[in-house]
Design a protein around this motif. Structure first.
Motif, mmCIF file in Angstrom:
data_model
loop_
_atom_site.group_PDB
_atom_site.id
_atom_site.type_symbol
_atom_site.label_atom_id
_atom_site.label_comp_id
_atom_site.label_asym_id
_atom_site.label_seq_id
_atom_site.Cartn_x
_atom_site.Cartn_y
_atom_site.Cartn_z
ATOM 1 N N GLN A 361 48.397 38.167 43.038
ATOM 2 C CA GLN A 361 49.768 38.502 43.431
ATOM 3 C C GLN A 361 49.726 39.459 44.604
ATOM 4 O O GLN A 361 48.650 39.888 45.027
ATOM 5 C CB GLN A 361 50.524 39.098 42.253
ATOM 6 N N VAL A 374 51.548 36.234 35.946
ATOM 7 C CA VAL A 374 51.942 35.418 37.101
ATOM 8 C C VAL A 374 51.272 34.057 37.055
ATOM 9 O O VAL A 374 50.210 33.870 36.440
ATOM 10 C CB VAL A 374 51.576 36.115 38.433
ATOM 11 N N GLU A 513 56.214 37.745 39.038
ATOM 12 C CA GLU A 513 56.172 36.413 38.449
ATOM 13 C C GLU A 513 57.092 35.448 39.189
ATOM 14 O O GLU A 513 56.740 34.287 39.424
ATOM 15 C CB GLU A 513 56.523 36.507 36.959
#
Length: 556
Positions: A361, A374, A513
């Motif tokens: 991420q 995620v 996310e």
């Protein structure tokens, strides 16, 4: 902190003289400060020149590396860490809404020009910044003010953000109260930034008589920020000279410093803009330390007796995508295919220093708000080909920009990284057109304007809050990405408005996310940049934020 940022940085020129890089001289190497032969000058090899001696007008790490020795903010970070601690304010607190911030200032603090720190001095700084006009309102000049506090008393451009700064009041001699219009995830971290470090009121009055000017995208800084003599902070060193011909900034220990005095009398920052030049200068004894050590040089230096401490991870390298530049990138299958094509683990293993990590991420796992939930995009060549076929882009041709003449903490060797990614993308059938560009200003300008379909970029955090990472790119539409996805912006915005730090961290996880489900680009890796020191140096504590305090160092 910004080490050449990904946003708000345009062409900035300051009539800098071009000259051969000075490599030191025997008189400096043998510099003595007393009859015992004690060395009194520490020379540091910097990767680039500073842009300004006024940190309020800077957004680059090389400016801040210099000014941080001379200027202090209301808050600071603990030595060697990312925890906020008192700076010029011993204590601080906010109201429940996060709109009113009260700072109890240290007593007995003096500026380099003899002025005394008090609440009125603090307010003089904030009101000075709030009332900037003309070229000072350019995001290229006052990026950090606009990032932390929004716009100005009178915005002159409709693109300038609305001001969040409301007022500063001197409640009493040593209590300053700063009010903002809305709670912000940028606070209290923003109060620790060098760009909001406190200047002498006398110096601020002198600043007001000078203007920054612009011709097209080219900015010329005011004279006071380009030479020593006017700027005055409260730090352990004061800036005494900027020799642009020799690419050197000189500082001298401030005898009137309120805290622990600097252990070395003189400090020199000398620009040596290649890895080899810095390493060779250290080995020859022409400098006493340098930053951004090439991974391949770490063991060589250590085996020769040099000290090469590694910072904790606090950065991110990413493969950016500009949907405005190449419409194929608007298709999620194409973005997902690119993500599955890249072998992050190989990049970490072959190109980054020990301790580097493949990213999942747009923030490292050392930042509050990192999410384990995620969506992941592991290396999968077959799946990448399948996704491209589904999108009708099996033979996609795309331009890939990468920077030259630069080394960044998150990106040790841009060309090598590019070549490996290019090979990965070609394996899934993509046709890559390389576009190498000089880092500053060509590359940074092109990326900011959305002119590079694929590009390598990154970020080193300013403080430990998730918004300082994902808010930098995804709080609102940004030309670099060309993203028009309200779900992304709303998720980041919701986190930024939550005053409770614990709740805000949970919202950052949700935002991460949402971002990785949409996939605006591909997070590649986080790495621990190394910094080198001479054999005879007692180094300062190294900072994950690259905020080393050189007053801590000494010679053995």
């Amino acid at each position: 902190m910004r080490i050449m940022n990904s946003r708000g940085v345009r062409t900035i020129t300051a009539a800098v003289a071009v000259a051969l890089i000075a490599t030191g001289c025997s008189s400096e190497r043998g510099n003595t400060g007393d009859d015992k032969g004690k060395k009194d000058t520490f020379v540091f090899g910097a990767p680039g020149d500073p842009a300004s001696l006024d940190p309020a007008l800077a957004s680059d790490g090389e400016s801040f590396r210099v000014t941080r020795q001379a200027f202090e903010a209301l808050l600071e970070h603990e030595s060697g860490g990312s925890k906020l601690v008192g700076g010029l304010a011993e204590k601080w607190e906010s109201d429940a809404d996060g709109k009113v911030w009260t700072f109890s200032l240290r007593k007995g603090v003096k500026f380099h020009d003899g002025e005394v720190l008090n609440a009125k001095a603090v307010c003089a700084n904030y009101d000075h910044w709030f009332n900037w006009k003309g070229t000072y309102q350019s995001s290229a000049v006052t990026y950090y003010w606009q990032t932390i506090m929004g716009g100005f008393a009178k915005n002159e451009d409709k693109e300038t953000p609305k001001p969040n700064y409301k007022s500063c009041t001197a409640k009493d001699e040593n209590t300053a109260v700063i009010e903002v219009n809305e709670p912000s995830a940028q606070l209290p971290g923003g109060f620790s930034l060098q760009a909001l470090a406190i200047h002498s009121p006398k110096a601020i009055e002198a600043y007001k008589s000078q203007e920054a000017t612009a011709k097209g995208d080219a900015i010329t800084y005011p004279k006071y920020s380009q030479e020593a003599g006017t700027v005055a902070g409260t730090g352990p060193y004061k800036i005494t000279k900027w020799n642009k011909g020799n690419k050197e900034v000189s500082l001298e220990a401030f005898d009137g410093y309120w805290g622990e005095k600097a252990k070395v009398k003189n400090l020199v920052f000398r620009t040596l803009d290649t890895d080899d030049a810095r390493r060779q200068a250290l080995q020859a004894g022409d400098i006493d330390g340098y930053d951004l050590v090439a991974p391949a040089d770490i063991k060589t230096l250590e085996s020769a007796g040099f000290q090469v401490p590694t910072r904790d991870v606090f950065n991110i390298l990413y493969l950016g995508m500009s949907q405005g530049k190449n419409p194929a990138l608007k298709k999620p299958e194409v973005r997902q295919a690119i993500a599955h094509a890249i072998d992050r683990e190989n990049l970490v293993k072959t190109q980054l220093p020990e301790g580097g990590k493949a990213a999942t991420q747009f923030m490292p796992d050392t930042v509050a708000g990192f999410s384990e939930g995620v969506k992941k995009y592991p290396k999968d060549t077959a799946k990448a080909k399948e996704l491209l076929a589904k999108a009708g882009a099996s033979n996609l041709s795309i331009e890939f920009c990468y920077p030259t003449e630069v080394t960044r903490p998150y990106m040790p060797n841009p060309q090598d990284l590019f070549e490996l990614m290019k090979a990965d993308l070609e394996k899934v059938g993509m046709k890559i057109t390389p576009k190498p560009m000089k880092w500053n200003p060509d590359y940074t300008d092109a990326v900011e304007a959305g002119g590079c379909a694929l590009h390598l970029f990154g970020w080193t955090g300013d403080f430990n809050d998730g918004y300082n990472f994902i808010g930098t790119w995804f709080a609102e539409p940004d030309a670099q990405w060309g993203v028009k996805e309200d779900k992304v912006f709303s998720a980041v915005k919701a986190a930024s408005l939550e005053p409770d730090i614990s709740k805000r961290s949970d919202l950052y996880k949700k935002a991460n996310e949402v971002i990785m489900d949409y996939l605006p680009g591909v997070p590649i890796a986080s790495s621990p940049p190394a910094i080198a020191f001479g054999k005879n140096v007692n180094p300062p504590k190294v900072s994950p934020l690259t905020q080393e305090n050189f007053a801590e160092l000494s010679f053995k």
